[in-house]
Design a protein around this motif. Structure first.
Motif, PDB file in Angstrom:
ATOM      1  N   ASP A   1      26.481  38.912  26.360  1.00  0.00           N
ATOM      2  CA  ASP A   1      25.843  37.605  26.469  1.00  0.00           C
ATOM      3  C   ASP A   1      26.543  36.780  27.536  1.00  0.00           C
ATOM      4  O   ASP A   1      27.565  36.142  27.293  1.00  0.00           O
ATOM      5  CB  ASP A   1      25.894  36.891  25.116  1.00  0.00           C
ATOM      6  N   ILE A   2      26.006  36.800  28.753  1.00  0.00           N
ATOM      7  CA  ILE A   2      26.560  35.996  29.844  1.00  0.00           C
ATOM      8  C   ILE A   2      25.413  35.274  30.528  1.00  0.00           C
ATOM      9  O   ILE A   2      24.264  35.722  30.485  1.00  0.00           O
ATOM     10  CB  ILE A   2      27.325  36.859  30.878  1.00  0.00           C
ATOM     11  N   PRO A   3      25.681  34.124  31.182  1.00  0.00           N
ATOM     12  CA  PRO A   3      24.616  33.397  31.867  1.00  0.00           C
ATOM     13  C   PRO A   3      24.007  34.228  32.987  1.00  0.00           C
ATOM     14  O   PRO A   3      24.683  35.058  33.585  1.00  0.00           O
ATOM     15  CB  PRO A   3      25.326  32.160  32.427  1.00  0.00           C
ATOM     16  N   THR A   4      22.723  33.999  33.255  1.00  0.00           N
ATOM     17  CA  THR A   4      22.082  34.704  34.357  1.00  0.00           C
ATOM     18  C   THR A   4      22.715  34.302  35.680  1.00  0.00           C
ATOM     19  O   THR A   4      22.934  35.117  36.560  1.00  0.00           O
ATOM     20  CB  THR A   4      20.579  34.375  34.387  1.00  0.00           C
ATOM     21  N   ILE A   5      23.026  33.015  35.820  1.00  0.00           N
ATOM     22  CA  ILE A   5      23.709  32.516  37.012  1.00  0.00           C
ATOM     23  C   ILE A   5      25.024  31.898  36.574  1.00  0.00           C
ATOM     24  O   ILE A   5      25.056  30.979  35.763  1.00  0.00           O
ATOM     25  CB  ILE A   5      22.865  31.458  37.743  1.00  0.00           C
ATOM     26  N   VAL A   6      26.125  32.413  37.092  1.00  0.00           N
ATOM     27  CA  VAL A   6      27.441  31.898  36.723  1.00  0.00           C
ATOM     28  C   VAL A   6      27.855  30.835  37.723  1.00  0.00           C
ATOM     29  O   VAL A   6      27.955  31.116  38.923  1.00  0.00           O
ATOM     30  CB  VAL A   6      28.481  33.041  36.713  1.00  0.00           C
ATOM     31  N   PRO A   7      28.102  29.586  37.299  1.00  0.00           N
ATOM     32  CA  PRO A   7      28.520  28.530  38.221  1.00  0.00           C
ATOM     33  C   PRO A   7      29.822  28.917  38.925  1.00  0.00           C
ATOM     34  O   PRO A   7      30.740  29.433  38.305  1.00  0.00           O
ATOM     35  CB  PRO A   7      28.749  27.317  37.300  1.00  0.00           C
TER      36      PRO A   7
ATOM     37  N   ARG B   1      31.766  45.318  42.776  1.00  0.00           N
ATOM     38  CA  ARG B   1      31.279  45.461  41.406  1.00  0.00           C
ATOM     39  C   ARG B   1      30.294  46.620  41.310  1.00  0.00           C
ATOM     40  O   ARG B   1      29.566  46.894  42.259  1.00  0.00           O
ATOM     41  CB  ARG B   1      30.593  44.158  40.952  1.00  0.00           C
ATOM     42  N   PRO B   2      30.243  47.296  40.179  1.00  0.00           N
ATOM     43  CA  PRO B   2      29.282  48.391  40.020  1.00  0.00           C
ATOM     44  C   PRO B   2      27.846  47.890  40.101  1.00  0.00           C
ATOM     45  O   PRO B   2      27.529  46.794  39.646  1.00  0.00           O
ATOM     46  CB  PRO B   2      29.588  48.919  38.613  1.00  0.00           C
ATOM     47  N   ILE B   3      27.002  48.695  40.693  1.00  0.00           N
ATOM     48  CA  ILE B   3      25.579  48.397  40.781  1.00  0.00           C
ATOM     49  C   ILE B   3      24.835  49.410  39.907  1.00  0.00           C
ATOM     50  O   ILE B   3      24.989  50.622  40.078  1.00  0.00           O
ATOM     51  CB  ILE B   3      25.079  48.472  42.227  1.00  0.00           C
ATOM     52  N   PHE B   4      24.054  48.915  38.975  1.00  0.00           N
ATOM     53  CA  PHE B   4      23.316  49.769  38.049  1.00  0.00           C
ATOM     54  C   PHE B   4      21.893  49.990  38.552  1.00  0.00           C
ATOM     55  O   PHE B   4      21.272  49.078  39.110  1.00  0.00           O
ATOM     56  CB  PHE B   4      23.283  49.142  36.651  1.00  0.00           C
TER      57      PHE B   4
ATOM     58  N   ILE C   1      29.266  56.606  40.424  1.00  0.00           N
ATOM     59  CA  ILE C   1      30.401  56.665  39.510  1.00  0.00           C
ATOM     60  C   ILE C   1      29.907  56.890  38.079  1.00  0.00           C
ATOM     61  O   ILE C   1      28.711  56.769  37.806  1.00  0.00           O
ATOM     62  CB  ILE C   1      31.259  55.383  39.568  1.00  0.00           C
ATOM     63  N   ASP C   2      30.834  57.201  37.195  1.00  0.00           N
ATOM     64  CA  ASP C   2      30.511  57.391  35.784  1.00  0.00           C
ATOM     65  C   ASP C   2      29.965  56.087  35.212  1.00  0.00           C
ATOM     66  O   ASP C   2      30.601  55.035  35.330  1.00  0.00           O
ATOM     67  CB  ASP C   2      31.784  57.807  35.032  1.00  0.00           C
ATOM     68  N   VAL C   3      28.779  56.161  34.597  1.00  0.00           N
ATOM     69  CA  VAL C   3      28.136  54.946  34.110  1.00  0.00           C
ATOM     70  C   VAL C   3      28.962  54.268  33.019  1.00  0.00           C
ATOM     71  O   VAL C   3      28.949  53.044  32.880  1.00  0.00           O
ATOM     72  CB  VAL C   3      26.704  55.257  33.611  1.00  0.00           C
ATOM     73  N   ARG C   4      29.734  55.055  32.253  1.00  0.00           N
ATOM     74  CA  ARG C   4      30.562  54.438  31.209  1.00  0.00           C
ATOM     75  C   ARG C   4      31.676  53.595  31.823  1.00  0.00           C
ATOM     76  O   ARG C   4      31.997  52.509  31.345  1.00  0.00           O
ATOM     77  CB  ARG C   4      31.149  55.530  30.313  1.00  0.00           C
ATOM     78  N   GLN C   5      32.255  54.105  32.903  1.00  0.00           N
ATOM     79  CA  GLN C   5      33.276  53.343  33.610  1.00  0.00           C
ATOM     80  C   GLN C   5      32.688  52.059  34.175  1.00  0.00           C
ATOM     81  O   GLN C   5      33.307  50.985  34.111  1.00  0.00           O
ATOM     82  CB  GLN C   5      33.854  54.195  34.754  1.00  0.00           C
ATOM     83  N   ALA C   6      31.482  52.172  34.727  1.00  0.00           N
ATOM     84  CA  ALA C   6      30.822  50.991  35.299  1.00  0.00           C
ATOM     85  C   ALA C   6      30.555  49.934  34.239  1.00  0.00           C
ATOM     86  O   ALA C   6      30.725  48.736  34.485  1.00  0.00           O
ATOM     87  CB  ALA C   6      29.515  51.410  35.973  1.00  0.00           C
ATOM     88  N   ILE C   7      30.154  50.363  33.052  1.00  0.00           N
ATOM     89  CA  ILE C   7      29.873  49.399  31.978  1.00  0.00           C
ATOM     90  C   ILE C   7      31.156  48.723  31.510  1.00  0.00           C
ATOM     91  O   ILE C   7      31.165  47.525  31.226  1.00  0.00           O
ATOM     92  CB  ILE C   7      29.164  50.110  30.812  1.00  0.00           C
ATOM     93  N   ARG C   8      32.242  49.483  31.473  1.00  0.00           N
ATOM     94  CA  ARG C   8      33.528  48.865  31.102  1.00  0.00           C
ATOM     95  C   ARG C   8      33.933  47.798  32.108  1.00  0.00           C
ATOM     96  O   ARG C   8      34.405  46.726  31.737  1.00  0.00           O
ATOM     97  CB  ARG C   8      34.607  49.959  31.009  1.00  0.00           C
ATOM     98  N   GLU C   9      33.721  48.079  33.389  1.00  0.00           N
ATOM     99  CA  GLU C   9      34.039  47.086  34.416  1.00  0.00           C
ATOM    100  C   GLU C   9      33.138  45.877  34.289  1.00  0.00           C
ATOM    101  O   GLU C   9      33.578  44.727  34.451  1.00  0.00           O
ATOM    102  CB  GLU C   9      33.895  47.708  35.814  1.00  0.00           C
TER     103      GLU C   9
ATOM    104  N   LYS D   1      31.753  44.676  31.624  1.00  0.00           N
ATOM    105  CA  LYS D   1      32.175  43.865  30.494  1.00  0.00           C
ATOM    106  C   LYS D   1      33.469  43.106  30.780  1.00  0.00           C
ATOM    107  O   LYS D   1      33.638  41.969  30.352  1.00  0.00           O
ATOM    108  CB  LYS D   1      32.339  44.753  29.250  1.00  0.00           C
ATOM    109  N   SER D   2      34.382  43.755  31.498  1.00  0.00           N
ATOM    110  CA  SER D   2      35.661  43.082  31.793  1.00  0.00           C
ATOM    111  C   SER D   2      35.520  41.979  32.822  1.00  0.00           C
ATOM    112  O   SER D   2      36.354  41.063  32.881  1.00  0.00           O
ATOM    113  CB  SER D   2      36.688  44.123  32.282  1.00  0.00           C
ATOM    114  N   ASN D   3      34.462  42.037  33.636  1.00  0.00           N
ATOM    115  CA  ASN D   3      34.256  41.039  34.685  1.00  0.00           C
ATOM    116  C   ASN D   3      33.383  39.868  34.254  1.00  0.00           C
ATOM    117  O   ASN D   3      33.150  38.946  35.027  1.00  0.00           O
ATOM    118  CB  ASN D   3      33.608  41.687  35.916  1.00  0.00           C
ATOM    119  N   LYS D   4      32.891  39.926  33.033  1.00  0.00           N
ATOM    120  CA  LYS D   4      31.950  38.869  32.622  1.00  0.00           C
ATOM    121  C   LYS D   4      32.648  37.511  32.528  1.00  0.00           C
ATOM    122  O   LYS D   4      33.840  37.420  32.277  1.00  0.00           O
ATOM    123  CB  LYS D   4      31.316  39.222  31.278  1.00  0.00           C
TER     124      LYS D   4
END
Length: 421
Positions: A270-276, A334-337, A408-416, A418-421
């Motif tokens: 749950d993060i904003p669509t646009i981060v100020p 940042r990872p691109i999905f 890259i491994d999609v699991r690694q990308a998802i971890r990044e 989440k950590s960057n939110k």
């Protein structure tokens, strides 16, 4: 007879319990039929054992190159003889999740047939001939001490099949599903005549404690089929077809590693669509204050005023360019999905009917395949929802990830993510 049945059931139960143990890597056992002094079926210029091994090794390479989380085990990788009971034992001892046995079909002299068929363990129908299973099972006659390993089994007797039918009930539905995936995929990719999915009592399948199937690639005794099966390009297509089927099966049933990545219920981040961006806000406020202040200052000459405006515009352009570079650098890191929708051995036009009306399709090349994707975002949730929106058109679509232009491994990308939110 009843004691034998009880013993076999107890043995099978122990295999099943062992196979349902703690979490582990997804294990695939690839069985290249025949080998060594057992040549299998013979054609005009080739032997079944060599065709089986060529396709098995090519299939294994596809899995190893594309599924690093899969433990690939071969019953043989060279021209050696491995008894049927040992092939099943290899799968059971390694607690395999899937067992795939690769063979080549044959018919008596004077008979012609073409196409691929895939078998699972089961009782043959009363109106079916015993050809495939009887031929493959007859190899036990050249095994040392075969009566000890296959006590009570007569490859020529239908009665010997009855006790094994209910042994495989637990895995039957998945075995049939796997076989259907193989049949459809290989026939499509390798352009094989489709002879269907069938059931029969193959000794190499009867003792396996996991979903399993046996593939008959084609008929070595039919001249054009033999030529087809010995062609390097066709071997690659056969192997790729089996791989695509395996990948589809694994995607559905591998609960340890899920592709597409399947978050638990209501686990979207749950993060904003646009981060100020506070830095940008501060700069914007500073510019506004400076402009307001300049309005109250008397200019001495027209030249000074114009020069001041020129300097201000130059400064704003420099600051904007710097901000754009900063944003671009941040995005690139940042990872691109993306959603992968299909793969093809040939290039497809953007207007191809294969894309079912979707626009903005992109592609990348991997392992001699052109893979097509839809959508791109650094927001995993956005791509997760995008994939769900096209499942009616592409039910097998899954999520992949890139970073700095590399997959890259999609699991690694998802971890990044989440950590960057």
């Amino acid at each position: 007879m009843s004691k034998k049945i009880i013993f076999i059931l107890l043995t099978f139960a122990s295999f099943a319990i062992a196979a349902s143990g703690a979490a582990k890597r997804f294990t695939l056992v690839i069985d290249a039929g025949h080998g060594g002094h057992d040549a299998g079926a013979k054609g005009a210029f080739s032997y079944e054992k060599n065709i089986n091994l060529n396709v098995a090794l090519a299939f294994g390479r596809y899995v190893e190159n594309n599924c690093p989380d899969v433990n690939v085990i071969y019953t043989r990788k060279t021209d050696v003889f491995v008894p049927l009971h040992k092939r099943a034992s290899i799968a059971n001892k390694n607690k395999a999740d899937v067992f795939i046995s690769i063979h080549t079909n044959a018919l008596p002299k004077g008979h012609i047939a073409r196409g691929l068929e895939t078998y699972t363990m089961g009782m043959r129908r009363s109106d079916e001939k015993l050809s495939a299973a009887m031929r493959e099972n007859s190899v036990i006659m050249i095994e040392k001490d075969y009566k000890e390993h296959y006590e009570g089994y007569d490859p020529n007797s239908p009665e010997s099949t009855i006790m094994f039918e209910f042994m495989h009930d637990k895995n039957m539905s998945r075995s049939v599903e796997l076989a259907k995936y193989v049949q459809n995929s290989v026939c499509s990719i390798a352009n094989r005549p489709d002879k269907g999915v069938k059931q029969d009592v193959f000794l190499v399948l009867r003792e396996t404690s996991m979903p399993a199937c046996l593939i008959e690639l084609g008929f070595i005794t039919t001249p054009d089929e033999e030529t087809f099966l010995n062609n390097k390009s066709n071997v690659d297509k056969l192997a790729r077809g089996i791989y695509e089927a395996f990948a589809k099966y694994k995607e559905k049933y591998d609960k340890e590693i899920t592709v597409p990545y399947g978050p638990q219920k209501e686990s979207e981040v749950d993060i904003p669509t646009i981060v100020p961006d506070e830095k940008i806000q501060a700069k914007t406020k500073k510019r506004a204050d400076e402009k307001s202040e300049k309005k109250t200052v008397e200019t001495t000459t027209k030249t000074e005023t114009e020069q001041g405006k020129k300097d201000e515009r130059q400064e704003e352009r420099q600051e904007t360019a710097k901000d754009d570079d900063d944003d671009k650098a941040e995005t690139d890191s940042r990872p691109i999905f993306k959603v992968q929708i299909l793969a093809s051995s040939r290039s497809l036009r953007p207007t191809s009917s294969h894309f079912k009306g979707l626009e903005g399709i992109e592609s990348y090349t991997e392992n001699n395949l052109i893979k097509y994707t839809y959508g791109a975002s650094t927001d995993y949730n956005e791509i997760y929802r995008l994939r769900k929106s096209i499942l009616d058109k592409f039910p097998e679509a899954f999520i992949i990830a890139f970073k700095n232009g590399e997959k890259i491994d999609v699991r690694q990308a998802i971890r990044e993510f989440k950590s960057n939110k």
